[in-house]
Design a protein around this motif. Sequence first.
Motif, PDB file in Angstrom:
ATOM      1  N   THR A  61       0.503  -0.802  -0.064  1.00  0.00           N
ATOM      2  CA  THR A  61       0.108  -0.203  -0.116  1.00  0.00           C
ATOM      3  C   THR A  61       0.732   0.979   0.046  1.00  0.00           C
ATOM      4  OG1 THR A  61      -0.031   0.459   2.328  1.00  0.00           O
ATOM      5  CG2 THR A  61      -2.242  -1.178   1.031  1.00  0.00           C
ATOM      6  N   ALA A  62       0.326   2.450   0.032  1.00  0.00           N
ATOM      7  CA  ALA A  62       0.756   3.977  -0.538  1.00  0.00           C
ATOM      8  C   ALA A  62       1.522   3.425   1.193  1.00  0.00           C
ATOM      9  CB  ALA A  62       0.271   5.412  -0.925  1.00  0.00           C
ATOM     10  N   GLY A  63       1.178   3.690   1.725  1.00  0.00           N
ATOM     11  CA  GLY A  63       1.331   3.808   3.750  1.00  0.00           C
ATOM     12  C   GLY A  63       2.331   2.167   3.404  1.00  0.00           C
ATOM     13  N   GLU A  64       2.372   1.731   3.052  1.00  0.00           N
ATOM     14  CA  GLU A  64       4.002   0.995   3.814  1.00  0.00           C
ATOM     15  C   GLU A  64       5.141   1.178   2.599  1.00  0.00           C
ATOM     16  OE1 GLU A  64       1.483  -3.649   4.278  1.00  0.00           O
ATOM     17  OE2 GLU A  64       1.290  -2.712   1.968  1.00  0.00           O
ATOM     18  N   ILE A  65       4.536   1.319   1.354  1.00  0.00           N
ATOM     19  CA  ILE A  65       5.929   2.000   0.913  1.00  0.00           C
ATOM     20  C   ILE A  65       6.154   3.469   1.494  1.00  0.00           C
ATOM     21  CG2 ILE A  65       6.599   3.186  -1.033  1.00  0.00           C
ATOM     22  CD1 ILE A  65       4.037   1.087  -3.173  1.00  0.00           C
ATOM     23  N   GLU A  66       5.128   4.125   1.810  1.00  0.00           N
ATOM     24  CA  GLU A  66       5.848   5.273   2.770  1.00  0.00           C
ATOM     25  C   GLU A  66       7.574   5.445   3.919  1.00  0.00           C
ATOM     26  OE1 GLU A  66       4.082   9.075   5.509  1.00  0.00           O
ATOM     27  OE2 GLU A  66       2.750   8.749   3.027  1.00  0.00           O
ATOM     28  N   THR A  67       6.523   4.229   4.715  1.00  0.00           N
ATOM     29  CA  THR A  67       7.286   3.239   5.754  1.00  0.00           C
ATOM     30  C   THR A  67       8.451   2.551   5.471  1.00  0.00           C
ATOM     31  OG1 THR A  67       5.974   1.810   6.732  1.00  0.00           O
ATOM     32  CG2 THR A  67       5.080   4.362   7.496  1.00  0.00           C
ATOM     33  N   SER A  68       8.217   1.871   4.115  1.00  0.00           N
ATOM     34  CA  SER A  68       9.045   1.204   4.122  1.00  0.00           C
ATOM     35  C   SER A  68       9.768   0.085   4.545  1.00  0.00           C
ATOM     36  CB  SER A  68      10.926   1.271   4.102  1.00  0.00           C
ATOM     37  OG  SER A  68      11.261   2.778   3.399  1.00  0.00           O
ATOM     38  N   ALA A  69       7.790  -0.561   5.127  1.00  0.00           N
ATOM     39  CA  ALA A  69       7.624  -1.789   5.926  1.00  0.00           C
ATOM     40  C   ALA A  69       8.328  -3.134   4.949  1.00  0.00           C
ATOM     41  CB  ALA A  69       5.938  -1.782   5.713  1.00  0.00           C
ATOM     42  N   VAL A  70       7.957  -3.887   6.054  1.00  0.00           N
ATOM     43  CA  VAL A  70       8.786  -5.315   5.716  1.00  0.00           C
ATOM     44  C   VAL A  70       7.717  -6.381   5.883  1.00  0.00           C
ATOM     45  CG1 VAL A  70      10.789  -7.168   6.180  1.00  0.00           C
ATOM     46  CG2 VAL A  70      10.806  -4.769   6.400  1.00  0.00           C
ATOM     47  N   LYS A  71       7.353  -7.291   4.292  1.00  0.00           N
ATOM     48  CA  LYS A  71       6.453  -7.903   4.220  1.00  0.00           C
ATOM     49  C   LYS A  71       6.858  -9.374   3.762  1.00  0.00           C
ATOM     50  CE  LYS A  71       2.522  -6.505   2.548  1.00  0.00           C
ATOM     51  NZ  LYS A  71       1.395  -6.010   1.742  1.00  0.00           N
ATOM     52  N   PRO A  72       5.883 -10.019   4.646  1.00  0.00           N
ATOM     53  CA  PRO A  72       6.787 -11.745   3.882  1.00  0.00           C
ATOM     54  C   PRO A  72       5.973 -11.960   2.915  1.00  0.00           C
ATOM     55  CG  PRO A  72       4.431 -11.747   5.556  1.00  0.00           C
ATOM     56  CD  PRO A  72       5.049 -10.738   5.136  1.00  0.00           C
ATOM     57  N   ALA A  73       6.043 -13.201   1.728  1.00  0.00           N
ATOM     58  CA  ALA A  73       5.794 -13.560   0.297  1.00  0.00           C
ATOM     59  C   ALA A  73       6.488 -14.811   0.845  1.00  0.00           C
ATOM     60  CB  ALA A  73       7.102 -12.435  -0.593  1.00  0.00           C
ATOM     61  N   TYR A  74       5.284 -15.592   0.171  1.00  0.00           N
ATOM     62  CA  TYR A  74       5.038 -17.439  -0.085  1.00  0.00           C
ATOM     63  C   TYR A  74       4.924 -17.506  -1.712  1.00  0.00           C
ATOM     64  CZ  TYR A  74       4.879 -16.073   5.081  1.00  0.00           C
ATOM     65  OH  TYR A  74       4.609 -15.366   6.401  1.00  0.00           O
ATOM     66  N   ILE A  75       5.867 -17.887  -1.885  1.00  0.00           N
ATOM     67  CA  ILE A  75       5.991 -18.845  -2.935  1.00  0.00           C
ATOM     68  C   ILE A  75       6.187 -19.698  -3.551  1.00  0.00           C
ATOM     69  CG2 ILE A  75       6.710 -16.006  -3.805  1.00  0.00           C
ATOM     70  CD1 ILE A  75       9.213 -16.816  -4.720  1.00  0.00           C
ATOM     71  N   TYR A  76       6.542 -20.365  -4.648  1.00  0.00           N
ATOM     72  CA  TYR A  76       7.182 -21.369  -5.247  1.00  0.00           C
ATOM     73  C   TYR A  76       8.385 -21.127  -6.725  1.00  0.00           C
ATOM     74  CZ  TYR A  76       4.547 -21.977  -9.012  1.00  0.00           C
ATOM     75  OH  TYR A  76       3.778 -21.895 -10.718  1.00  0.00           O
ATOM     76  N   ASN A  77       9.366 -21.709  -6.659  1.00  0.00           N
ATOM     77  CA  ASN A  77      10.269 -21.571  -7.377  1.00  0.00           C
ATOM     78  C   ASN A  77      11.048 -22.870  -7.915  1.00  0.00           C
ATOM     79  OD1 ASN A  77      11.379 -19.908  -9.045  1.00  0.00           O
ATOM     80  ND2 ASN A  77      11.359 -17.843  -7.544  1.00  0.00           N
ATOM     81  N   ILE A  78      11.837 -22.596  -8.753  1.00  0.00           N
ATOM     82  CA  ILE A  78      12.779 -24.033  -9.079  1.00  0.00           C
ATOM     83  C   ILE A  78      14.184 -23.252  -8.189  1.00  0.00           C
ATOM     84  CG2 ILE A  78      12.212 -24.153 -11.056  1.00  0.00           C
ATOM     85  CD1 ILE A  78      14.622 -22.936 -12.916  1.00  0.00           C
ATOM     86  N   LYS A  79      15.329 -24.341  -8.032  1.00  0.00           N
ATOM     87  CA  LYS A  79      15.647 -24.839  -7.158  1.00  0.00           C
ATOM     88  C   LYS A  79      16.735 -23.314  -7.135  1.00  0.00           C
ATOM     89  CE  LYS A  79      20.010 -27.163  -5.128  1.00  0.00           C
ATOM     90  NZ  LYS A  79      20.328 -25.751  -4.283  1.00  0.00           N
ATOM     91  N   GLU A  80      16.841 -23.235  -9.497  1.00  0.00           N
ATOM     92  CA  GLU A  80      18.238 -22.142 -10.144  1.00  0.00           C
ATOM     93  C   GLU A  80      18.090 -20.497  -9.552  1.00  0.00           C
ATOM     94  OE1 GLU A  80      20.423 -20.807 -13.705  1.00  0.00           O
ATOM     95  OE2 GLU A  80      18.795 -22.982 -14.388  1.00  0.00           O
ATOM     96  N   THR A  81      16.428 -20.618  -9.405  1.00  0.00           N
ATOM     97  CA  THR A  81      16.199 -19.953  -9.253  1.00  0.00           C
ATOM     98  C   THR A  81      16.608 -18.813  -7.453  1.00  0.00           C
ATOM     99  OG1 THR A  81      14.772 -19.627 -11.059  1.00  0.00           O
ATOM    100  CG2 THR A  81      14.284 -17.299  -9.433  1.00  0.00           C
ATOM    101  N   ILE A  82      16.474 -19.796  -7.049  1.00  0.00           N
ATOM    102  CA  ILE A  82      16.149 -19.675  -5.126  1.00  0.00           C
ATOM    103  C   ILE A  82      17.906 -19.428  -5.069  1.00  0.00           C
ATOM    104  CG2 ILE A  82      16.044 -21.198  -2.884  1.00  0.00           C
ATOM    105  CD1 ILE A  82      13.305 -22.578  -4.511  1.00  0.00           C
ATOM    106  N   ASP A  83      18.727 -20.911  -5.543  1.00  0.00           N
ATOM    107  CA  ASP A  83      20.531 -20.127  -5.168  1.00  0.00           C
ATOM    108  C   ASP A  83      20.504 -18.782  -5.741  1.00  0.00           C
ATOM    109  OD1 ASP A  83      19.849 -22.737  -4.183  1.00  0.00           O
ATOM    110  OD2 ASP A  83      21.075 -23.387  -6.340  1.00  0.00           O
ATOM    111  N   GLN A  84      20.015 -18.212  -6.574  1.00  0.00           N
ATOM    112  CA  GLN A  84      20.199 -16.943  -6.967  1.00  0.00           C
ATOM    113  C   GLN A  84      20.032 -15.216  -5.996  1.00  0.00           C
ATOM    114  OE1 GLN A  84      18.128 -16.401 -11.462  1.00  0.00           O
ATOM    115  NE2 GLN A  84      20.277 -17.496 -11.862  1.00  0.00           N
ATOM    116  N   MET A  85      18.343 -16.206  -5.777  1.00  0.00           N
ATOM    117  CA  MET A  85      18.080 -15.435  -4.435  1.00  0.00           C
ATOM    118  C   MET A  85      18.824 -15.598  -2.977  1.00  0.00           C
ATOM    119  SD  MET A  85      13.782 -16.296  -4.797  1.00  0.00           S
ATOM    120  CE  MET A  85      12.971 -15.565  -3.834  1.00  0.00           C
TER     121      MET A  85
END
Length: 151
Positions: A61-85
């Motif tokens: 949200t605009a408020g979260e952007i303004e305060t640089s909030a830290v939020k969780p994310a839940y996804i799936y990905n391939i191992k090669e991309t996870i290694d880069q992450m």
Amino acid sequence: MCRLLAVVALTTLMCVSAAPTKCIMSTPGDPTSMEIPADAGDDVQCVRYCFTCTSDDTACTAGEIETSAVKPAYIYNIKETIDQMKTMPSVYINLFACTTDDCNVVAADACTATPASEAEASDAIQMHGGVGLGALAAFLACLVMFVSVRF
């Protein structure tokens, strides 16, 4: 007894090494368990990480952007991309990847706790029908005994 343990542990290990069929996914509202598409590949893992809201982030949200909030994310990905992450810990904060169904469980303190540990990975495996570290240690001990008796 030892041979039985080795067979059971080996069978369980094979199940754990398979790619998950579903992961917790970030959705509008609460994260939820969702099926992984069949064409996603065999090296898919469930992932949980946190990110800092920036001006170009549509997940904040605009408020979260303004305060640089830290939020969780839940996804799936391939191992090669996870290694880069994993090489970008300031972008993918407290990154945790795992290989059993829904193992990237929603964590209340995902963004404030220390990065995911081996203990958490072991707990996630045990919660979802995999082998724990104790069973793995027993299997390895039996394997060493079996090999030393055979040779």
